[in-house]
Design a protein around this motif. Structure first.
Motif, short mmCIF file in Angstrom:
data_model
loop_
_atom_site.label_atom_id
_atom_site.label_comp_id
_atom_site.label_asym_id
_atom_site.label_seq_id
_atom_site.Cartn_x
_atom_site.Cartn_y
_atom_site.Cartn_z
N ASP A 148 0.86 -1.18 0.00
CA ASP A 148 0.00 0.00 0.00
C ASP A 148 0.90 1.23 0.00
OD1 ASP A 148 -2.60 1.31 2.25
OD2 ASP A 148 -1.99 1.87 0.22
N PRO A 149 0.96 2.00 -1.13
CA PRO A 149 0.20 1.77 -2.37
C PRO A 149 0.73 0.58 -3.17
CG PRO A 149 1.75 3.59 -2.65
CD PRO A 149 1.84 3.19 -1.22
N PRO A 150 -0.06 0.06 -4.08
CA PRO A 150 0.36 -1.10 -4.88
C PRO A 150 1.62 -0.80 -5.69
CG PRO A 150 -2.00 -0.76 -5.09
CD PRO A 150 -1.47 0.43 -4.35
N GLN A 151 2.45 -1.84 -5.84
CA GLN A 151 3.71 -1.73 -6.57
C GLN A 151 3.68 -2.67 -7.77
OE1 GLN A 151 6.08 0.47 -5.42
NE2 GLN A 151 4.55 1.03 -3.89
N THR A 152 4.68 -2.52 -8.62
CA THR A 152 4.73 -3.37 -9.81
C THR A 152 4.80 -4.85 -9.45
OG1 THR A 152 5.95 -3.84 -11.85
CG2 THR A 152 7.22 -3.05 -10.00
N ILE A 153 5.44 -5.16 -8.33
CA ILE A 153 5.58 -6.56 -7.92
C ILE A 153 4.23 -7.19 -7.60
CG2 ILE A 153 5.90 -6.16 -5.45
CD1 ILE A 153 8.12 -8.30 -5.56
N ASP A 154 3.23 -6.38 -7.30
CA ASP A 154 1.89 -6.90 -7.01
C ASP A 154 1.18 -7.40 -8.26
OD1 ASP A 154 1.69 -4.31 -4.62
OD2 ASP A 154 1.69 -6.46 -4.16
N PHE A 155 1.83 -7.23 -9.42
CA PHE A 155 1.23 -7.65 -10.69
C PHE A 155 2.14 -8.62 -11.43
CE2 PHE A 155 -2.33 -4.76 -10.47
CZ PHE A 155 -1.88 -3.80 -9.58
N THR A 156 3.00 -9.29 -10.70
CA THR A 156 3.87 -10.30 -11.32
C THR A 156 3.02 -11.50 -11.73
OG1 THR A 156 5.69 -9.61 -9.90
CG2 THR A 156 5.89 -11.75 -10.96
N ARG A 207 -3.30 -9.64 2.76
CA ARG A 207 -3.23 -8.79 1.56
C ARG A 207 -4.34 -7.74 1.62
NH1 ARG A 207 -1.35 -12.10 -3.83
NH2 ARG A 207 0.16 -13.47 -2.81
N HIS A 208 -4.16 -6.67 0.84
CA HIS A 208 -5.15 -5.60 0.77
C HIS A 208 -5.96 -5.73 -0.51
CE1 HIS A 208 -2.32 -4.04 3.65
NE2 HIS A 208 -1.40 -3.84 2.74
N ILE A 209 -7.18 -5.24 -0.46
CA ILE A 209 -7.99 -5.19 -1.69
C ILE A 209 -7.75 -3.85 -2.35
CG2 ILE A 209 -10.33 -5.18 -2.65
CD1 ILE A 209 -11.14 -7.03 -0.33
N ALA A 210 -7.33 -3.89 -3.61
CA ALA A 210 -7.06 -2.66 -4.36
C ALA A 210 -8.04 -2.56 -5.52
CB ALA A 210 -5.63 -2.65 -4.88
N GLU A 211 -8.41 -1.32 -5.79
CA GLU A 211 -9.34 -1.03 -6.90
C GLU A 211 -8.61 -0.22 -7.94
OE1 GLU A 211 -13.55 0.59 -6.19
OE2 GLU A 211 -12.47 2.34 -6.95
N GLY A 212 -8.88 -0.54 -9.22
CA GLY A 212 -8.26 0.23 -10.29
C GLY A 212 -9.21 0.39 -11.46
N GLU A 213 -9.06 1.46 -12.19
CA GLU A 213 -9.86 1.64 -13.40
C GLU A 213 -8.95 1.47 -14.60
OE1 GLU A 213 -12.40 5.03 -13.63
OE2 GLU A 213 -13.33 4.29 -15.47
N LEU A 214 -9.30 0.48 -15.43
CA LEU A 214 -8.47 0.15 -16.59
C LEU A 214 -8.88 0.99 -17.80
CD1 LEU A 214 -8.34 -3.74 -16.30
CD2 LEU A 214 -6.89 -2.03 -15.20
N ASN A 215 -7.95 1.08 -18.77
CA ASN A 215 -8.25 1.70 -20.05
C ASN A 215 -7.51 0.93 -21.13
OD1 ASN A 215 -5.56 3.07 -20.69
ND2 ASN A 215 -5.98 3.82 -18.63
N PRO A 216 -7.85 1.14 -22.40
CA PRO A 216 -7.28 0.31 -23.48
C PRO A 216 -5.76 0.33 -23.57
CG PRO A 216 -9.24 1.41 -24.26
CD PRO A 216 -8.97 1.97 -22.90
N TRP A 254 0.41 -0.23 -12.30
CA TRP A 254 0.13 -0.29 -10.87
C TRP A 254 -0.36 1.05 -10.32
CZ3 TRP A 254 4.83 -0.54 -13.21
CH2 TRP A 254 5.74 0.49 -12.94
N VAL A 255 -0.05 2.16 -11.03
CA VAL A 255 -0.41 3.47 -10.48
C VAL A 255 -1.90 3.75 -10.54
CG1 VAL A 255 1.87 4.38 -11.03
CG2 VAL A 255 -0.05 4.84 -12.58
N VAL A 256 -2.64 2.96 -11.34
CA VAL A 256 -4.08 3.22 -11.41
C VAL A 256 -4.83 2.53 -10.27
CG1 VAL A 256 -3.96 3.47 -13.92
CG2 VAL A 256 -4.78 1.31 -12.95
N PHE A 257 -4.09 1.77 -9.45
CA PHE A 257 -4.74 1.04 -8.36
C PHE A 257 -4.52 1.75 -7.03
CE2 PHE A 257 -6.30 -3.03 -9.99
CZ PHE A 257 -5.79 -3.00 -11.27
N SER A 277 -9.35 -1.48 0.98
CA SER A 277 -9.79 -2.28 2.13
C SER A 277 -8.65 -3.15 2.61
CB SER A 277 -10.96 -3.17 1.72
OG SER A 277 -11.20 -4.16 2.67
N GLU A 278 -8.53 -3.23 3.94
CA GLU A 278 -7.55 -4.16 4.50
C GLU A 278 -8.20 -5.55 4.55
OE1 GLU A 278 -4.43 -3.00 5.31
OE2 GLU A 278 -5.20 -1.20 4.38
#
Lengths: 203, 128
Positions: free
Chosen positions: B30-38, B83-92, B120-123, B127-128
């Motif tokens: 928190d905040p999410p990092q690139t490693i959270d999307f490996t 782990r934490h729940i992260a929300e993100g808004e995606l785009n094309p 990762w920056v869009v997330f 919530s914990e």
């Protein structure tokens, strides 16, 4: 790196069924080269290692779990042989540590809560239907299905596993479709278009 | 759009759609990092030797459309309890997404991320 299908005391494992998936299978059944069947769950993680639990299981017991007669808590806390293999995979890729522990002594912090069931039981009969070239085209394009029976029409989405069968299907052969009714979720996704069934396998 | 070198041919799949909308993911940071999307393929390529049909899916990451689904997953599997729940808004520009439901969790999607994006920056953690 947790090489979850290669465990020193269990041997090389082959996946039988995946029940839940988050980046990787997190609850699944598998078997080793001797034919021993295991139910496996992702149990814990910390800064040094991640922990997985492997419970040896008979086909009959797995079917009781699959039919929601036994919950996932008891699947690991009250095993048939009274034991569970607890495997710790260090992040530095050193050899995993495999310990056989009493299932009654597994920490509640590692296993699903009581009352958590697999919830895989299909609701609705297996449906025989014929795969045709035209149907294949529709299924591959949209990954959705519509199957008509005398009683009703079943519509929904094809899971990855069933989709693999569709891609390799023999035209004009009759397949038995196993479908599962799913609960309606909140209307937060425009992509789902209100399916009520999943086509989970074709045989 | 350029994909990582380890992607197999025909991945992401043709039936994938341009990434869009709100999604949820479990993250360690928190905040999410690139490693959270490996991806799992990067973490454990050996797994796919016996499961080649899962390679393309393994080159993507799991996200959910329904926050209830990810909450249930976190509660059910104790590996994710911290782990934490992260929300993100995606785009094309952030790649391709495909609805890949499991028999239990219908809102599961697989998201394939192209190279060169700071996805990762869009997330943000909600919530914990």
């Amino acid at each position: 790196m947790a090489d979850i299908l290669n465990i020193p005391k269990l041997g090389k494992l082959e996946i039988v069924e995946i029940y839940d998936y988050y980046d990787q299978p997190v609850l699944f059944s598998c078997k080793n080269t001797d034919g021993d069947l295991y139910l496996v769950v992702a149990a814990d993680e910390n800064d040094q290692y991640e922990t997985w639990l492997y419970a040896q299981i008979s086909v009959d017991r797995l079917n009781l779990i699959r039919s929601d007669t036994i919950d996932l808590h008891d699947a690991f806390a009250d095993t048939e042989d009274g034991n569970v293999f607890q495997v710790k995979f260090p992040y530095d890729d050193t050899t995993p540590l495999t310990e056989q522990v009493k299932s009654s002594q597994i920490s509640e912090d590692m296993i699903p809560d009581s009352g958590e069931y697999l919830e895989l039981r299909p609701k609705g009969p297996p449906l025989p239907f014929t795969i045709t070239g035209a149907l294949i085209g529709v299924l591959l394009r949209s990954k959705t299905f519509e199957i008509e029976t005398i009683e009703r029409t079943y519509t929904g989405i094809i899971t990855d596993e069933a989709f693999e069968t569709v891609k390799n299907a023999t035209l004009s052969r009759e397949y038995t479709a196993e479908i599962q009714e799913v609960s309606q979720r909140s209307g937060s996704s425009d992509l789902i278009t209100n399916p009520t069934y999943l086509l989970i396998s074709l045989r | 759009m350029e994909w990582p070198d380890f992607y197999p041919e025909n991945c992401p799949p043709e039936e994938g759609e341009p990434a869009s909308g709100i999604v949820y993911r479990l993250v360690r940071n928190d905040p999410p990092q690139t490693i959270d999307f490996t991806t799992y393929y990067e973490e454990n390529p050996k797994f796919f030797e016996g499961n080649p049909h899962l390679i393309c899916k393994g080159c993507g990451v799991s996200v959910y459309r329904d926050p209830k689904d990810i909450t249930r997953l976190k509660k059910r599997y104790k590996k994710f309890k911290n782990r934490h729940i992260a929300e993100g808004e995606l785009n094309p520009a952030l790649g391709v997404i495909l609805h890949t439901p499991s028999p239990r969790i219908i809102s599961h999607h697989t998201w394939w991320v192209p190279v060169g994006t700071k996805h990762w920056v869009v997330f943000k953690v909600i919530s914990e």
